[in-house]
Design a protein around this motif. Structure first.
Motif, PDB file in Angstrom:
ATOM      1  N   TRP A 127      -0.932   5.985   5.617  1.00  0.00           N
ATOM      2  CA  TRP A 127      -0.958   4.514   5.688  1.00  0.00           C
ATOM      3  C   TRP A 127      -0.003   4.006   6.769  1.00  0.00           C
ATOM      4  O   TRP A 127      -0.360   3.135   7.570  1.00  0.00           O
ATOM      5  CB  TRP A 127      -0.597   3.936   4.323  1.00  0.00           C
ATOM      6  N   ASN A 129       0.994   5.494   9.404  1.00  0.00           N
ATOM      7  CA  ASN A 129       0.502   5.879  10.729  1.00  0.00           C
ATOM      8  C   ASN A 129      -0.952   5.482  10.965  1.00  0.00           C
ATOM      9  O   ASN A 129      -1.538   5.855  11.990  1.00  0.00           O
ATOM     10  CB  ASN A 129       0.680   7.385  10.914  1.00  0.00           C
ATOM     11  N   LYS A 130      -1.527   4.735  10.022  1.00  0.00           N
ATOM     12  CA  LYS A 130      -2.918   4.254  10.113  1.00  0.00           C
ATOM     13  C   LYS A 130      -3.890   5.395  10.359  1.00  0.00           C
ATOM     14  O   LYS A 130      -4.793   5.320  11.191  1.00  0.00           O
ATOM     15  CB  LYS A 130      -3.034   3.172  11.181  1.00  0.00           C
ATOM     16  N   LYS A 131      -3.694   6.465   9.589  1.00  0.00           N
ATOM     17  CA  LYS A 131      -4.570   7.626   9.641  1.00  0.00           C
ATOM     18  C   LYS A 131      -5.414   7.692   8.368  1.00  0.00           C
ATOM     19  O   LYS A 131      -5.181   6.955   7.416  1.00  0.00           O
ATOM     20  CB  LYS A 131      -3.750   8.908   9.790  1.00  0.00           C
ATOM     21  N   ASP A 132      -6.372   8.590   8.341  1.00  0.00           N
ATOM     22  CA  ASP A 132      -7.195   8.778   7.147  1.00  0.00           C
ATOM     23  C   ASP A 132      -6.426   9.594   6.114  1.00  0.00           C
ATOM     24  O   ASP A 132      -5.996  10.721   6.412  1.00  0.00           O
ATOM     25  CB  ASP A 132      -8.485   9.508   7.489  1.00  0.00           C
ATOM     26  N   ASP A 154      -6.274  -6.551   2.093  1.00  0.00           N
ATOM     27  CA  ASP A 154      -5.890  -6.105   3.440  1.00  0.00           C
ATOM     28  C   ASP A 154      -4.714  -5.137   3.353  1.00  0.00           C
ATOM     29  O   ASP A 154      -3.597  -5.543   3.024  1.00  0.00           O
ATOM     30  CB  ASP A 154      -5.513  -7.315   4.296  1.00  0.00           C
ATOM     31  N   PHE A 156      -2.799  -3.941   5.471  1.00  0.00           N
ATOM     32  CA  PHE A 156      -1.704  -4.120   6.427  1.00  0.00           C
ATOM     33  C   PHE A 156      -1.190  -5.561   6.490  1.00  0.00           C
ATOM     34  O   PHE A 156      -0.418  -5.901   7.393  1.00  0.00           O
ATOM     35  CB  PHE A 156      -2.139  -3.626   7.802  1.00  0.00           C
ATOM     36  N   TRP A 199      -7.473  -2.838  -2.408  1.00  0.00           N
ATOM     37  CA  TRP A 199      -7.973  -2.440  -1.092  1.00  0.00           C
ATOM     38  C   TRP A 199      -9.316  -1.718  -1.190  1.00  0.00           C
ATOM     39  O   TRP A 199      -9.603  -0.779  -0.436  1.00  0.00           O
ATOM     40  CB  TRP A 199      -6.942  -1.600  -0.349  1.00  0.00           C
ATOM     41  N   THR A 202     -11.805   0.157   1.555  1.00  0.00           N
ATOM     42  CA  THR A 202     -11.050   0.718   2.672  1.00  0.00           C
ATOM     43  C   THR A 202     -10.671   2.158   2.338  1.00  0.00           C
ATOM     44  O   THR A 202     -10.755   2.587   1.186  1.00  0.00           O
ATOM     45  CB  THR A 202      -9.760  -0.081   2.953  1.00  0.00           C
ATOM     46  N   LYS A 203     -10.210   2.891   3.332  1.00  0.00           N
ATOM     47  CA  LYS A 203      -9.813   4.282   3.094  1.00  0.00           C
ATOM     48  C   LYS A 203      -8.500   4.388   2.337  1.00  0.00           C
ATOM     49  O   LYS A 203      -8.098   5.491   1.954  1.00  0.00           O
ATOM     50  CB  LYS A 203      -9.727   5.033   4.418  1.00  0.00           C
ATOM     51  N   TYR A 204      -7.841   3.248   2.102  1.00  0.00           N
ATOM     52  CA  TYR A 204      -6.581   3.242   1.365  1.00  0.00           C
ATOM     53  C   TYR A 204      -6.740   2.724  -0.063  1.00  0.00           C
ATOM     54  O   TYR A 204      -5.757   2.414  -0.734  1.00  0.00           O
ATOM     55  CB  TYR A 204      -5.544   2.393   2.113  1.00  0.00           C
TER      56      TYR A 204
END
Length: 222
Positions: A127, A129-132, A154, A156, A199, A202-204
């Motif tokens: 999260w 590093n905004k990675k999967d 959201d 972020f 969320w 989203t992937k998070y």
């Protein structure tokens, strides 16, 4: 596989203690959610934990290491936190260790008071590093001191807006699951009276499990 309707049945069963976590950690996530939901029923009569105050970050900077460790460990149950490592973010945003641990759990006092298992530690790194995120098994995080607030939609967002569904949560747990199908039938409303998905889409996405009643939803302004 156990589905959401069965979770509802699980919630109606006898109230459980946090000991159920150790018994079901590696079982199906739906039953895990049901277990935590039952925990929340057993705590309804208690006064809701107060979320961290807005000036907590500034206060943390002036805290001693011992005070930071004590606060960090208050995020989870004592039988878990007694062997957990304690860290804090440094000036370069990299984590610095305040206390070594032996059970794989990591706790921190800020930016939020929380304790994370290994799955959540990897999720947080993704999260930031905004990675999967690479979720391989059920993950558990404790935030028994509540949080400072976050957007429910959201990942972020840093402040509330008219549309980002900002929510400040009292004491709760957070659950990760590698089976995203388990998220599809759960609600996204924090005030539904039980677990919800934050969320979603989203992937998070993850499951929020309150252990005390959520504050009443603010009435819409006319």
């Amino acid at each position: 596989m156990t589905r959401v309707p069965e979770i509802v049945g699980a919630v109606a069963r006898d109230a459980l203690t946090f000991a159920c976590l150790e018994e079901v950690m590696h079982k199906r996530v739906a039953w895990l959610i049901g277990c935590f939901a039952a925990v929340s029923l057993s705590l309804v009569a208690q006064e809701p934990a107060k979320p961290a105050s807005a000036h907590q970050a500034a206060t943390n900077k002036a805290m001693s290491s011992d005070a930071k460790i004590k606060l960090a460990l208050s995020a989870g149950p004592a039988d878990l936190t007694k062997d957990a490592a304690v860290v804090e973010p440094g000036a370069d945003s990299k984590m610095m260790q305040l206390r070594a641990g032996t059970n794989g759990w990591v706790c921190m006092a800020h930016p939020e008071v929380m304790c994370l298992d290994k799955e959540w530690q990897g999720w947080v790194d993704a999260w930031i590093n905004k990675k999967d995120p690479q979720i391989k098994s059920v993950g558990i995080a404790y935030m028994l001191k509540g949080d400072k607030g976050a957007s429910n939609t959201d990942p972020f967002a840093t402040a509330p807006t008219a549309t980002n569904q900002w929510v400040v949560s009292p004491a709760h747990l957070m659950v990760l699951t590698p089976d995203t199908n388990q998220l599809s039938a759960l609600p996204t409303d924090p005030h539904n009276g039980g677990p919800w998905v934050m969320w979603k889409g989203t992937k998070y996405a993850h499951i929020m499990v309150p252990t005390v009643p959520m504050p009443a939803k603010a009435a819409a302004r006319k």
